[in-house]
Design a protein around this motif. Structure first.
Motif, PDB file in Angstrom:
ATOM      1  N   GLY A  41       0.812  -1.210   0.000  1.00  0.00           N
ATOM      2  CA  GLY A  41       0.000   0.000   0.000  1.00  0.00           C
ATOM      3  C   GLY A  41       0.841   1.252   0.000  1.00  0.00           C
ATOM      4  O   GLY A  41       2.062   1.203  -0.166  1.00  0.00           O
ATOM      5  N   PRO A  42       0.191   2.386   0.195  1.00  0.00           N
ATOM      6  CA  PRO A  42       0.938   3.645   0.247  1.00  0.00           C
ATOM      7  C   PRO A  42       1.852   3.692   1.473  1.00  0.00           C
ATOM      8  O   PRO A  42       1.596   3.019   2.479  1.00  0.00           O
ATOM      9  N   CYS A  43       2.909   4.488   1.370  1.00  0.00           N
ATOM     10  CA  CYS A  43       3.827   4.666   2.505  1.00  0.00           C
ATOM     11  C   CYS A  43       3.069   5.270   3.682  1.00  0.00           C
ATOM     12  O   CYS A  43       2.110   6.008   3.497  1.00  0.00           O
ATOM     13  N   PHE A  44       3.513   4.935   4.876  1.00  0.00           N
ATOM     14  CA  PHE A  44       2.831   5.426   6.077  1.00  0.00           C
ATOM     15  C   PHE A  44       3.848   5.927   7.096  1.00  0.00           C
ATOM     16  O   PHE A  44       5.048   5.700   6.966  1.00  0.00           O
ATOM     17  N   TYR A  45       3.344   6.607   8.103  1.00  0.00           N
ATOM     18  CA  TYR A  45       4.153   7.169   9.183  1.00  0.00           C
ATOM     19  C   TYR A  45       3.594   6.672  10.508  1.00  0.00           C
ATOM     20  O   TYR A  45       2.387   6.484  10.644  1.00  0.00           O
ATOM     21  N   LYS A  46       4.476   6.473  11.467  1.00  0.00           N
ATOM     22  CA  LYS A  46       4.052   6.090  12.824  1.00  0.00           C
ATOM     23  C   LYS A  46       4.401   7.231  13.766  1.00  0.00           C
ATOM     24  O   LYS A  46       5.536   7.666  13.836  1.00  0.00           O
ATOM     25  N   PHE A  47       3.407   7.716  14.478  1.00  0.00           N
ATOM     26  CA  PHE A  47       3.582   8.721  15.517  1.00  0.00           C
ATOM     27  C   PHE A  47       3.110   8.069  16.810  1.00  0.00           C
ATOM     28  O   PHE A  47       1.911   8.039  17.080  1.00  0.00           O
ATOM     29  N   GLY A  48       4.033   7.479  17.547  1.00  0.00           N
ATOM     30  CA  GLY A  48       3.643   6.695  18.712  1.00  0.00           C
ATOM     31  C   GLY A  48       2.870   5.473  18.231  1.00  0.00           C
ATOM     32  O   GLY A  48       3.360   4.700  17.423  1.00  0.00           O
ATOM     33  N   GLN A  49       1.635   5.327  18.695  1.00  0.00           N
ATOM     34  CA  GLN A  49       0.782   4.212  18.269  1.00  0.00           C
ATOM     35  C   GLN A  49      -0.052   4.553  17.032  1.00  0.00           C
ATOM     36  O   GLN A  49      -0.724   3.689  16.477  1.00  0.00           O
ATOM     37  N   SER A  50      -0.020   5.813  16.622  1.00  0.00           N
ATOM     38  CA  SER A  50      -0.861   6.265  15.514  1.00  0.00           C
ATOM     39  C   SER A  50      -0.200   6.028  14.160  1.00  0.00           C
ATOM     40  O   SER A  50       0.972   6.350  13.967  1.00  0.00           O
ATOM     41  N   VAL A  51      -0.960   5.485  13.240  1.00  0.00           N
ATOM     42  CA  VAL A  51      -0.517   5.309  11.852  1.00  0.00           C
ATOM     43  C   VAL A  51      -1.172   6.418  11.040  1.00  0.00           C
ATOM     44  O   VAL A  51      -2.386   6.618  11.110  1.00  0.00           O
ATOM     45  N   ARG A  52      -0.356   7.136  10.278  1.00  0.00           N
ATOM     46  CA  ARG A  52      -0.859   8.217   9.445  1.00  0.00           C
ATOM     47  C   ARG A  52      -0.255   8.131   8.058  1.00  0.00           C
ATOM     48  O   ARG A  52       0.825   7.597   7.861  1.00  0.00           O
ATOM     49  N   TYR A  53      -0.991   8.672   7.099  1.00  0.00           N
ATOM     50  CA  TYR A  53      -0.571   8.684   5.705  1.00  0.00           C
ATOM     51  C   TYR A  53      -0.600  10.130   5.214  1.00  0.00           C
ATOM     52  O   TYR A  53      -1.559  10.846   5.497  1.00  0.00           O
ATOM     53  N   ARG A  54       0.416  10.535   4.483  1.00  0.00           N
ATOM     54  CA  ARG A  54       0.389  11.867   3.874  1.00  0.00           C
ATOM     55  C   ARG A  54      -0.594  11.831   2.712  1.00  0.00           C
ATOM     56  O   ARG A  54      -0.531  10.958   1.857  1.00  0.00           O
ATOM     57  N   VAL A  58      -0.656   9.407  -0.752  1.00  0.00           N
ATOM     58  CA  VAL A  58      -1.748   8.474  -1.060  1.00  0.00           C
ATOM     59  C   VAL A  58      -2.292   8.769  -2.457  1.00  0.00           C
ATOM     60  O   VAL A  58      -2.521   7.850  -3.253  1.00  0.00           O
ATOM     61  N   ILE A  59      -2.462  10.037  -2.767  1.00  0.00           N
ATOM     62  CA  ILE A  59      -2.959  10.427  -4.085  1.00  0.00           C
ATOM     63  C   ILE A  59      -1.967  10.002  -5.165  1.00  0.00           C
ATOM     64  O   ILE A  59      -2.368   9.450  -6.200  1.00  0.00           O
ATOM     65  N   ALA A  60      -0.679  10.213  -4.935  1.00  0.00           N
ATOM     66  CA  ALA A  60       0.343   9.806  -5.902  1.00  0.00           C
ATOM     67  C   ALA A  60       0.359   8.288  -6.070  1.00  0.00           C
ATOM     68  O   ALA A  60       0.475   7.770  -7.189  1.00  0.00           O
ATOM     69  N   TRP A  61       0.238   7.561  -4.964  1.00  0.00           N
ATOM     70  CA  TRP A  61       0.205   6.089  -5.010  1.00  0.00           C
ATOM     71  C   TRP A  61      -0.980   5.618  -5.855  1.00  0.00           C
ATOM     72  O   TRP A  61      -0.845   4.727  -6.690  1.00  0.00           O
ATOM     73  N   ALA A  62      -2.142   6.226  -5.636  1.00  0.00           N
ATOM     74  CA  ALA A  62      -3.333   5.862  -6.409  1.00  0.00           C
ATOM     75  C   ALA A  62      -3.132   6.205  -7.889  1.00  0.00           C
ATOM     76  O   ALA A  62      -3.469   5.407  -8.770  1.00  0.00           O
ATOM     77  N   HIS A  63      -2.560   7.350  -8.155  1.00  0.00           N
ATOM     78  CA  HIS A  63      -2.334   7.778  -9.536  1.00  0.00           C
ATOM     79  C   HIS A  63      -1.383   6.820 -10.264  1.00  0.00           C
ATOM     80  O   HIS A  63      -1.570   6.532 -11.452  1.00  0.00           O
ATOM     81  N   ASP A  64      -0.396   6.296  -9.563  1.00  0.00           N
ATOM     82  CA  ASP A  64       0.557   5.352 -10.154  1.00  0.00           C
ATOM     83  C   ASP A  64      -0.104   4.041 -10.570  1.00  0.00           C
ATOM     84  O   ASP A  64       0.468   3.279 -11.350  1.00  0.00           O
ATOM     85  N   ARG A  65      -1.290   3.766 -10.065  1.00  0.00           N
ATOM     86  CA  ARG A  65      -1.994   2.533 -10.387  1.00  0.00           C
ATOM     87  C   ARG A  65      -3.038   2.717 -11.484  1.00  0.00           C
ATOM     88  O   ARG A  65      -3.815   1.826 -11.790  1.00  0.00           O
ATOM     89  N   ARG A  66      -3.028   3.863 -12.091  1.00  0.00           N
ATOM     90  CA  ARG A  66      -3.974   4.163 -13.168  1.00  0.00           C
ATOM     91  C   ARG A  66      -3.677   3.284 -14.382  1.00  0.00           C
ATOM     92  O   ARG A  66      -2.530   3.107 -14.772  1.00  0.00           O
ATOM     93  N   LYS A  67      -4.714   2.738 -14.951  1.00  0.00           N
ATOM     94  CA  LYS A  67      -4.602   1.872 -16.131  1.00  0.00           C
ATOM     95  C   LYS A  67      -5.496   2.413 -17.241  1.00  0.00           C
ATOM     96  O   LYS A  67      -6.533   3.027 -16.970  1.00  0.00           O
ATOM     97  N   THR A  68      -5.104   2.160 -18.475  1.00  0.00           N
ATOM     98  CA  THR A  68      -5.920   2.599 -19.605  1.00  0.00           C
ATOM     99  C   THR A  68      -6.681   1.458 -20.258  1.00  0.00           C
ATOM    100  O   THR A  68      -7.624   1.676 -20.988  1.00  0.00           O
ATOM    101  N   HIS A  69      -6.225   0.219 -20.003  1.00  0.00           N
ATOM    102  CA  HIS A  69      -6.946  -0.943 -20.504  1.00  0.00           C
ATOM    103  C   HIS A  69      -6.602  -2.172 -19.662  1.00  0.00           C
ATOM    104  O   HIS A  69      -5.659  -2.162 -18.886  1.00  0.00           O
ATOM    105  N   THR A  70      -7.366  -3.218 -19.823  1.00  0.00           N
ATOM    106  CA  THR A  70      -7.270  -4.377 -18.925  1.00  0.00           C
ATOM    107  C   THR A  70      -6.022  -5.213 -19.091  1.00  0.00           C
ATOM    108  O   THR A  70      -5.689  -5.995 -18.215  1.00  0.00           O
TER     109      THR A  70
END
Length: 72
Positions: A41-54, A58-70
């Motif tokens: 999945g997208p890269c994440f950050y740990k702040f103590g027990q909290s997991v956060r995503y920039r 996340v948007i860049a990660w999703a964009h990298d998975r863009r496809k034009t055909h099957t």
């Protein structure tokens, strides 16, 4: 017309929690957690027990998975 990243920047904080990422990607929180364990999945950050995503990463990660055909 605004791009997806411009819309996200205007409407969200720089860091998202698991639920926000899951909502944005139309996935369950459990799926996001599984991706994190597998490292697929997208890269994440740990702040103590909290997991956060920039939001921009996340948007860049999703964009990298863009496809034009099957066959991709």
């Amino acid at each position: 017309m605004q791009t997806l990243s411009e819309i996200a920047e205007c409407q969200s904080p720089p860091f998202w929690n698991e639920q926000q990422v899951a909502d944005f990607l139309c996935q369950s929180v459990r799926t996001i957690q599984k991706w994190r364990v597998k490292g697929s999945g997208p890269c994440f950050y740990k702040f103590g027990q909290s997991v956060r995503y920039r939001s921009d990463e996340v948007i860049a990660w999703a964009h990298d998975r863009r496809k034009t055909h099957t066959s991709q």
